[in-house]
Design a protein around this motif. Structure first.
Motif, PDB file in Angstrom:
ATOM      1  N   PHE A 237       0.822  -1.205   0.000  1.00 42.00           N
ATOM      2  CA  PHE A 237       0.000   0.000   0.000  1.00 42.00           C
ATOM      3  C   PHE A 237       0.862   1.264   0.000  1.00 42.00           C
ATOM      4  N   ALA A 238       1.883   1.296   0.859  1.00 43.47           N
ATOM      5  CA  ALA A 238       2.734   2.478   0.925  1.00 43.47           C
ATOM      6  C   ALA A 238       3.463   2.713  -0.396  1.00 43.47           C
ATOM      7  N   ASP A 239       4.001   1.648  -0.997  1.00 42.19           N
ATOM      8  CA  ASP A 239       4.682   1.789  -2.279  1.00 42.19           C
ATOM      9  C   ASP A 239       3.728   2.289  -3.355  1.00 42.19           C
ATOM     10  N   ALA A 240       2.491   1.786  -3.341  1.00 40.64           N
ATOM     11  CA  ALA A 240       1.501   2.207  -4.328  1.00 40.64           C
ATOM     12  C   ALA A 240       1.164   3.680  -4.173  1.00 40.64           C
ATOM     13  N   VAL A 241       1.020   4.136  -2.932  1.00 44.52           N
ATOM     14  CA  VAL A 241       0.708   5.541  -2.687  1.00 44.52           C
ATOM     15  C   VAL A 241       1.863   6.430  -3.115  1.00 44.52           C
ATOM     16  N   VAL A 242       3.094   6.005  -2.839  1.00 47.73           N
ATOM     17  CA  VAL A 242       4.268   6.779  -3.268  1.00 47.73           C
ATOM     18  C   VAL A 242       4.234   6.992  -4.781  1.00 47.73           C
ATOM     19  N   VAL A 243       3.942   5.923  -5.521  1.00 48.31           N
ATOM     20  CA  VAL A 243       3.894   6.008  -6.988  1.00 48.31           C
ATOM     21  C   VAL A 243       2.785   6.946  -7.441  1.00 48.31           C
ATOM     22  N   LEU A 244       1.591   6.789  -6.887  1.00 45.96           N
ATOM     23  CA  LEU A 244       0.459   7.591  -7.350  1.00 45.96           C
ATOM     24  C   LEU A 244       0.523   9.035  -6.857  1.00 45.96           C
ATOM     25  N   ASP A 245       1.131   9.280  -5.699  1.00 44.69           N
ATOM     26  CA  ASP A 245       1.380  10.663  -5.276  1.00 44.69           C
ATOM     27  C   ASP A 245       2.243  11.382  -6.300  1.00 44.69           C
ATOM     28  N   ALA A 246       3.316  10.711  -6.722  1.00 49.29           N
ATOM     29  CA  ALA A 246       4.220  11.311  -7.721  1.00 49.29           C
ATOM     30  C   ALA A 246       3.490  11.528  -9.038  1.00 49.29           C
ATOM     31  N   ALA A 284      -5.652   2.874  -3.401  1.00 56.28           N
ATOM     32  CA  ALA A 284      -4.418   3.654  -3.528  1.00 56.28           C
ATOM     33  C   ALA A 284      -4.676   4.962  -4.264  1.00 56.28           C
ATOM     34  N   TRP A 285      -5.489   4.906  -5.318  1.00 54.56           N
ATOM     35  CA  TRP A 285      -5.779   6.126  -6.091  1.00 54.56           C
ATOM     36  C   TRP A 285      -6.530   7.147  -5.236  1.00 54.56           C
ATOM     37  N   ILE A 304       0.926   7.746   9.089  1.00 52.62           N
ATOM     38  CA  ILE A 304       0.050   8.550   9.949  1.00 52.62           C
ATOM     39  C   ILE A 304      -1.375   8.014   9.900  1.00 52.62           C
ATOM     40  N   ALA A 305      -1.852   7.683   8.719  1.00 51.11           N
ATOM     41  CA  ALA A 305      -3.218   7.163   8.573  1.00 51.11           C
ATOM     42  C   ALA A 305      -3.353   5.773   9.185  1.00 51.11           C
ATOM     43  N   GLU A 306      -2.374   4.906   8.933  1.00 52.06           N
ATOM     44  CA  GLU A 306      -2.454   3.541   9.449  1.00 52.06           C
ATOM     45  C   GLU A 306      -2.383   3.499  10.970  1.00 52.06           C
ATOM     46  N   LEU A 307      -1.726   4.499  11.562  1.00 56.37           N
ATOM     47  CA  LEU A 307      -1.653   4.571  13.017  1.00 56.37           C
ATOM     48  C   LEU A 307      -2.904   5.185  13.625  1.00 56.37           C
ATOM     49  N   THR A 409      -8.702   4.203   5.158  1.00 51.25           N
ATOM     50  CA  THR A 409      -7.607   4.394   4.210  1.00 51.25           C
ATOM     51  C   THR A 409      -7.704   3.477   3.006  1.00 51.25           C
ATOM     52  N   GLY A 410      -8.421   2.376   3.127  1.00 49.51           N
ATOM     53  CA  GLY A 410      -8.488   1.419   2.033  1.00 49.51           C
ATOM     54  C   GLY A 410      -7.368   0.405   2.065  1.00 49.51           C
ATOM     55  N   ALA A 411      -6.455   0.518   3.037  1.00 44.59           N
ATOM     56  CA  ALA A 411      -5.299  -0.382   3.078  1.00 44.59           C
ATOM     57  C   ALA A 411      -5.715  -1.830   3.306  1.00 44.59           C
ATOM     58  N   ASP A 412      -6.900  -2.047   3.882  1.00 45.26           N
ATOM     59  CA  ASP A 412      -7.343  -3.419   4.121  1.00 45.26           C
ATOM     60  C   ASP A 412      -7.476  -4.197   2.814  1.00 45.26           C
ATOM     61  N   ALA A 413      -7.692  -3.499   1.712  1.00 41.66           N
ATOM     62  CA  ALA A 413      -7.767  -4.180   0.419  1.00 41.66           C
ATOM     63  C   ALA A 413      -6.425  -4.794   0.046  1.00 41.66           C
TER      64      ALA A 413
END
Length: 428
Positions: A237-246, A284-285, A304-307, A409-413
């Motif tokens: 999830f974190a890697d996916a967000v990094v890519v889509l943020d960029a 992620a999107w 921050i969101a996952e915590l 956050t959707g991370a459960d997916a």
């Protein structure tokens, strides 16, 4: 190192990939030599191989070598691209896909890929193909001497033993939607469209590596929309967000394929065949935000969101008491807390990036932080180490009275069986 290898070792160029024939031609030996040329090239090849065994050279791919200083002084992300350049040098028609294609498109990745990712039309060739050992048959003492000789890594510290781990090539079949039959290559219906979508682009510029002289001017890469649709659902999830943020921030792409809009990706989203894969893409999107200005800031947002803490405002501007303006990474308005991600590399590379020394950067940061505190704000700094240990980040945020939130956050997916922050899954 034996005496007969010393002259060759001293003349080897740095910052580029080396092959026996290239060295033979660049030396001028190619001119005026006929039938003995093959023997001359073979002799250079044997000497290069001997240099690897002596701990004086690295073998990136079979028959392709690199000066150790170039490898050690390059960050892990650049080493992955150097390995991709070696793959391209061996097979110029290679189609790069997935994580390597993301890197070639200029996407900053959270973790360096563990292999170069390419397409294959044969199921039998799918999977990881190991690369030869970087140090060949070098003895333990030769490897120790190699590391002592090149004692400074890209970040100013000592080289990690992991730096000598070879980077293999992972072959992937084409997406199922583009195949008429599961075990075949591209289907006839989709082949023209796929090949038309491919384009050749310049190899990214690297600080310590001359890609043009090593791998030619251009490489063949899948289009950014296809790469995102095919890769993001496979990432952590974190890697996916990094890519889509960029991507949303427009920090990748080119004039032909500008980054940012979902419309660029939508034609390729049909390749996400499973409901779970589409749920991952959507999560992620929807979480991605172009306001994050670096991979570290993106990862911090996920942590921050996952915590369970409230989402911060990104890139908030403040006017300091001295009249200057500054923009903060994160801001929580309720408690008046500013969050700053400190990637440390800005200090190590400060002179190259801004012309200022590390000391000048530290002083400027201190003055900026004092100005924010003078406005009545709490300034919270966190580093990569805090993100790697979520408990540390939780303590920092809690002590600063950052509010909690129950937002989804959707991370459960991505991790239906394990919702803990920090669980990793390697993209392939």
């Amino acid at each position: 190192m034996t005496a007969h290898l010393a002259p060759l070792a001293a003349t080897l160029p740095r910052g580029r990939l080396l092959r026996a024939r290239d060295l033979w031609e660049s030396s001028g030996a190619a001119r005026g030599i006929g039938t003995g040329a093959g023997r001359d090239v073979e002799e250079i090849g044997r000497r290069l191989s001997a240099l690897v065994d002596a701990g004086e050279l690295l073998r990136i791919r079979r028959g392709i070598y690199l000066h150790p200083s170039t490898w050690f002084e390059s960050p892990p992300w650049d080493r992955h691209l150097i390995a991709a350049a070696a793959v391209h040098l061996l097979a110029p028609q290679t189609h790069f896909c997935r994580t390597t294609a993301l890197a070639l498109h200029g996407v900053g990745l959270l973790h360096p890929p563990d292999a170069v990712t390419v397409r294959t039309a044969r199921n039998s060739e799918s999977g990881l193909h190991s690369a030869p050992a970087l140090t060949g048959r070098a003895s333990t003492s030769a490897i120790d001497r190699l590391q002592r000789t090149h004692s400074e890594a890209h970040d100013g510290g000592a080289p990690s033993p992991a730096a000598l781990r070879a980077i293999g090539t992972r072959h992937h079949q084409y997406p199922r939607a583009l195949r008429d039959r599961l075990r075949d290559g591209l289907g006839e219906e989709w082949k023209p469209g796929y090949e038309l979508a491919l384009f050749r682009q310049p190899f990214p510029g690297l600080e310590n590596f001359d890609a043009e002289s090593s791998a030619g001017r251009e490489v063949c890469v899948e289009p950014l929309g296809l790469v995102l649709a095919d890769t993001v659902p496979r990432l952590d999830f974190a890697d996916a967000v990094v890519v889509l943020d960029a991507y949303k921030a427009g920090r990748v792409g080119d004039r032909r394929h500008p980054a940012g809009p979902l419309s660029l990706v939508e034609p390729w989203l049909r390749l996400v065949a499973s409901a779970r894969g589409r749920a991952r893409w959507d999560a992620a999107w929807n979480f991605a935000d172009g306001g994050a200005e670096s991979a570290g800031e993106s990862w911090a947002r996920v942590r921050i969101a996952e915590l369970g803490f409230a989402a911060p405002i990104l890139q908030r501007m403040f006017q300091l008491p001295n009249g200057r303006f500054c923009i903060t990474d994160f801001f929580w308005e309720g408690p008046g807390v500013v969050g700053e991600f400190d990637g440390l590399m800005k200090y190590r590379t400060s002179r190259a990036l801004s012309g200022r020394s590390a000391e000048e950067v530290v002083i400027a940061e201190k003055e900026r932080e004092d100005g924010l505190r003078a406005l009545g704000l709490t300034v919270l700094r966190f580093t990569w180490a805090d993100l790697q240990d979520p408990s540390r980040l939780r303590r920092l945020l809690s002590m600063a009275d950052v509010p909690c939130s129950q937002r989804f956050t959707g991370a459960d997916a991505f991790y239906p069986a394990d919702r803990r922050a920090g669980r990793t899954r390697k993209g392939r």
